[in-house]
Design a protein around this motif. Structure first.
Motif, PDB file in Angstrom:
ATOM      1  N   THR A 260       6.128  17.529  13.797  1.00 46.39           N
ATOM      2  CA  THR A 260       7.038  18.674  13.847  1.00 46.39           C
ATOM      3  C   THR A 260       7.230  19.202  15.267  1.00 46.39           C
ATOM      4  OG1 THR A 260       5.189  20.153  13.370  1.00 46.39           O
ATOM      5  CG2 THR A 260       6.522  19.419  11.495  1.00 46.39           C
ATOM      6  N   ALA A 261       6.274  18.963  16.144  1.00 47.18           N
ATOM      7  CA  ALA A 261       6.353  19.497  17.503  1.00 47.18           C
ATOM      8  C   ALA A 261       7.613  19.013  18.224  1.00 47.18           C
ATOM      9  CB  ALA A 261       5.106  19.106  18.294  1.00 47.18           C
ATOM     10  N   CYS A 262       7.980  17.765  17.998  1.00 41.50           N
ATOM     11  CA  CYS A 262       9.171  17.203  18.664  1.00 41.50           C
ATOM     12  C   CYS A 262      10.350  16.997  17.721  1.00 41.50           C
ATOM     13  CB  CYS A 262       8.828  15.852  19.315  1.00 41.50           C
ATOM     14  SG  CYS A 262       7.691  15.966  20.711  1.00 41.50           S
ATOM     15  N   HIS A 263      10.050  16.761  16.449  1.00 37.17           N
ATOM     16  CA  HIS A 263      11.115  16.391  15.512  1.00 37.17           C
ATOM     17  C   HIS A 263      11.468  17.514  14.541  1.00 37.17           C
ATOM     18  CE1 HIS A 263      10.875  12.327  17.066  1.00 37.17           C
ATOM     19  NE2 HIS A 263       9.572  12.373  16.922  1.00 37.17           N
ATOM     20  N   LEU A 264      10.834  18.674  14.699  1.00 38.04           N
ATOM     21  CA  LEU A 264      11.091  19.892  13.934  1.00 38.04           C
ATOM     22  C   LEU A 264      10.640  19.777  12.475  1.00 38.04           C
ATOM     23  CD1 LEU A 264      14.588  21.002  15.290  1.00 38.04           C
ATOM     24  CD2 LEU A 264      12.314  21.302  16.291  1.00 38.04           C
ATOM     25  N   PRO A 265      10.333  20.908  11.855  1.00 45.87           N
ATOM     26  CA  PRO A 265       9.872  20.885  10.467  1.00 45.87           C
ATOM     27  C   PRO A 265      10.847  20.223   9.493  1.00 45.87           C
ATOM     28  CG  PRO A 265       9.399  23.007  11.452  1.00 45.87           C
ATOM     29  CD  PRO A 265      10.248  22.256  12.444  1.00 45.87           C
ATOM     30  N   ASN A 266      12.148  20.319   9.782  1.00 49.47           N
ATOM     31  CA  ASN A 266      13.139  19.738   8.869  1.00 49.47           C
ATOM     32  C   ASN A 266      13.538  18.314   9.239  1.00 49.47           C
ATOM     33  OD1 ASN A 266      14.797  20.055  11.083  1.00 49.47           O
ATOM     34  ND2 ASN A 266      16.234  21.468  10.088  1.00 49.47           N
ATOM     35  N   GLY A 267      12.898  17.748  10.264  1.00 46.64           N
ATOM     36  CA  GLY A 267      13.207  16.373  10.658  1.00 46.64           C
ATOM     37  C   GLY A 267      14.503  16.226  11.425  1.00 46.64           C
TER      38      GLY A 267
ATOM     39  N   ALA B 239      16.713  17.940  23.915  1.00 48.80           N
ATOM     40  CA  ALA B 239      15.689  17.138  24.590  1.00 48.80           C
ATOM     41  C   ALA B 239      15.809  15.651  24.285  1.00 48.80           C
ATOM     42  CB  ALA B 239      14.297  17.622  24.186  1.00 48.80           C
ATOM     43  N   ALA B 240      16.775  15.276  23.467  1.00 51.55           N
ATOM     44  CA  ALA B 240      17.009  13.878  23.079  1.00 51.55           C
ATOM     45  C   ALA B 240      15.858  13.290  22.274  1.00 51.55           C
ATOM     46  CB  ALA B 240      17.293  13.006  24.306  1.00 51.55           C
ATOM     47  N   PHE B 241      15.177  14.154  21.486  1.00 52.79           N
ATOM     48  CA  PHE B 241      14.193  13.657  20.525  1.00 52.79           C
ATOM     49  C   PHE B 241      14.928  13.425  19.207  1.00 52.79           C
ATOM     50  CE2 PHE B 241      10.814  16.273  22.923  1.00 52.79           C
ATOM     51  CZ  PHE B 241      10.659  15.254  23.849  1.00 52.79           C
ATOM     52  N   PRO B 242      14.763  12.265  18.591  1.00 49.87           N
ATOM     53  CA  PRO B 242      15.639  11.896  17.470  1.00 49.87           C
ATOM     54  C   PRO B 242      15.399  12.659  16.181  1.00 49.87           C
ATOM     55  CG  PRO B 242      13.895  10.277  17.742  1.00 49.87           C
ATOM     56  CD  PRO B 242      13.800  11.197  18.924  1.00 49.87           C
ATOM     57  N   ALA B 243      16.478  12.757  15.412  1.00 45.79           N
ATOM     58  CA  ALA B 243      16.364  13.208  14.027  1.00 45.79           C
ATOM     59  C   ALA B 243      15.751  12.076  13.206  1.00 45.79           C
ATOM     60  CB  ALA B 243      17.746  13.562  13.485  1.00 45.79           C
ATOM     61  N   LEU B 244      14.859  12.413  12.297  1.00 52.40           N
ATOM     62  CA  LEU B 244      14.175  11.412  11.477  1.00 52.40           C
ATOM     63  C   LEU B 244      14.493  11.568   9.994  1.00 52.40           C
ATOM     64  CD1 LEU B 244      10.712  11.594  13.279  1.00 52.40           C
ATOM     65  CD2 LEU B 244      12.525   9.921  13.636  1.00 52.40           C
ATOM     66  N   SER B 245      14.999  12.723   9.604  1.00 57.65           N
ATOM     67  CA  SER B 245      15.376  12.954   8.220  1.00 57.65           C
ATOM     68  C   SER B 245      16.447  11.957   7.796  1.00 57.65           C
ATOM     69  CB  SER B 245      15.910  14.382   8.067  1.00 57.65           C
ATOM     70  OG  SER B 245      16.401  14.596   6.765  1.00 57.65           O
ATOM     71  N   GLY B 246      16.230  11.278   6.672  1.00 56.45           N
ATOM     72  CA  GLY B 246      17.208  10.337   6.145  1.00 56.45           C
ATOM     73  C   GLY B 246      17.180   8.955   6.762  1.00 56.45           C
ATOM     74  N   GLN B 247      16.301   8.754   7.746  1.00 57.06           N
ATOM     75  CA  GLN B 247      16.236   7.430   8.371  1.00 57.06           C
ATOM     76  C   GLN B 247      15.533   6.437   7.447  1.00 57.06           C
ATOM     77  OE1 GLN B 247      17.543   5.034  10.166  1.00 57.06           O
ATOM     78  NE2 GLN B 247      17.552   6.451  11.933  1.00 57.06           N
ATOM     79  N   HIS B 248      15.914   5.180   7.518  1.00 54.68           N
ATOM     80  CA  HIS B 248      15.274   4.163   6.686  1.00 54.68           C
ATOM     81  C   HIS B 248      13.788   4.042   7.044  1.00 54.68           C
ATOM     82  CE1 HIS B 248      18.990   2.753   4.978  1.00 54.68           C
ATOM     83  NE2 HIS B 248      19.490   2.402   6.141  1.00 54.68           N
ATOM     84  N   PRO B 249      12.895   4.167   6.061  1.00 55.69           N
ATOM     85  CA  PRO B 249      11.466   4.015   6.360  1.00 55.69           C
ATOM     86  C   PRO B 249      11.128   2.675   6.999  1.00 55.69           C
ATOM     87  CG  PRO B 249      11.756   4.983   4.191  1.00 55.69           C
ATOM     88  CD  PRO B 249      13.122   4.568   4.657  1.00 55.69           C
ATOM     89  N   THR B 250      11.786   1.615   6.558  1.00 53.79           N
ATOM     90  CA  THR B 250      11.515   0.287   7.123  1.00 53.79           C
ATOM     91  C   THR B 250      11.797   0.281   8.619  1.00 53.79           C
ATOM     92  OG1 THR B 250      12.034  -0.826   5.043  1.00 53.79           O
ATOM     93  CG2 THR B 250      12.139  -2.167   7.049  1.00 53.79           C
TER      94      THR B 250
END
Length: 201
Positions: free
Chosen positions: A128-135, A141-152
């Motif tokens: 959460t420090a870089c990708h935020l609680p909601n992903g 800062a150009a840290f990526p969103a991870l919510s909805g990304q393919h787990p693979t």
């Protein structure tokens, strides 16, 4: 007469230049095979681009183009893009609706704990420090969103960071984290992040 000739040539050159100007849809036409027409990939090995932060996409495309990030399957695909092209493409995909993923219930608790609290005994910080609680990621800062990304895809990237074959992370931050994670931990947190749906649950 000479002035008319020069004017005609200037206009012709302008029209010709306009004829070769590509729209962003044309520039991204080759992207659709792997990343989908709307930036949501049907192949879990390839990332979803829709809704991703523009600054992150801009950096990654430039890194691929300039040889700082090696993706053999993308060899030559972005070499001809100018920085202005890259920014336009990044903004285009960033404006698309993000994918809605689904976490595996069997991995949700372990993934949630790692994402929200990390593992201090192993030196793994909370995501959460870089990708935020909601992903949603830290877009400035150009840290990526991870919510909805393919787990693979996410697991594959964590492994490449752990192995050091991906090394375009600022200050080695992802490499230092990933080298402390097991495959099972990567799978759990990747699944949890995929199902965040931009919420704080």
């Amino acid at each position: 007469m000479m002035k008319k000739l020069l004017l005609s040539l200037t206009l012709a050159a302008s029209v010709t230049g306009m004829a070769y100007a590509q729209s962003v849809e044309e520039k991204t036409a080759t992207c659709t095979a792997c990343h989908g027409a709307e930036g949501v990939s049907m192949i879990p090995n390839w990332p979803n681009l829709a809704g991703q932060g523009s600054n992150y996409l801009f950096k990654q495309i430039k890194d691929i183009r300039d040889g700082r990030r090696s993706i053999p399957e993308m060899t030559g695909m972005v070499d001809h893009f100018t920085d202005a092209d890259v920014r336009e493409i990044a903004n285009y995909y960033s404006s698309k609706p993000a994918n809605l993923g689904q976490a595996d219930p069997a991995l949700a608790e372990k993934g949630r704990n790692l994402y929200r609290a990390g593992d201090m005994a192993k030196g793994i910080p909370a995501c959460t420090a870089c990708h935020l609680p909601n992903g949603g990621g830290n877009k400035p800062a150009a840290f990526p969103a991870l919510s909805g990304q393919h787990p693979t895809y996410t697991v594959n990237q964590l492994k490449t960071f752990r192995e050091g074959s991906r090394n375009n992370d600022p200050n080695s931050m992802m490499r230092l984290i990933a080298e402390k994670m097991t495959d099972a931990e990567m799978e759990a947190v990747a699944s949890y992040m995929s199902g965040l749906h931009g919420t704080n649950r």
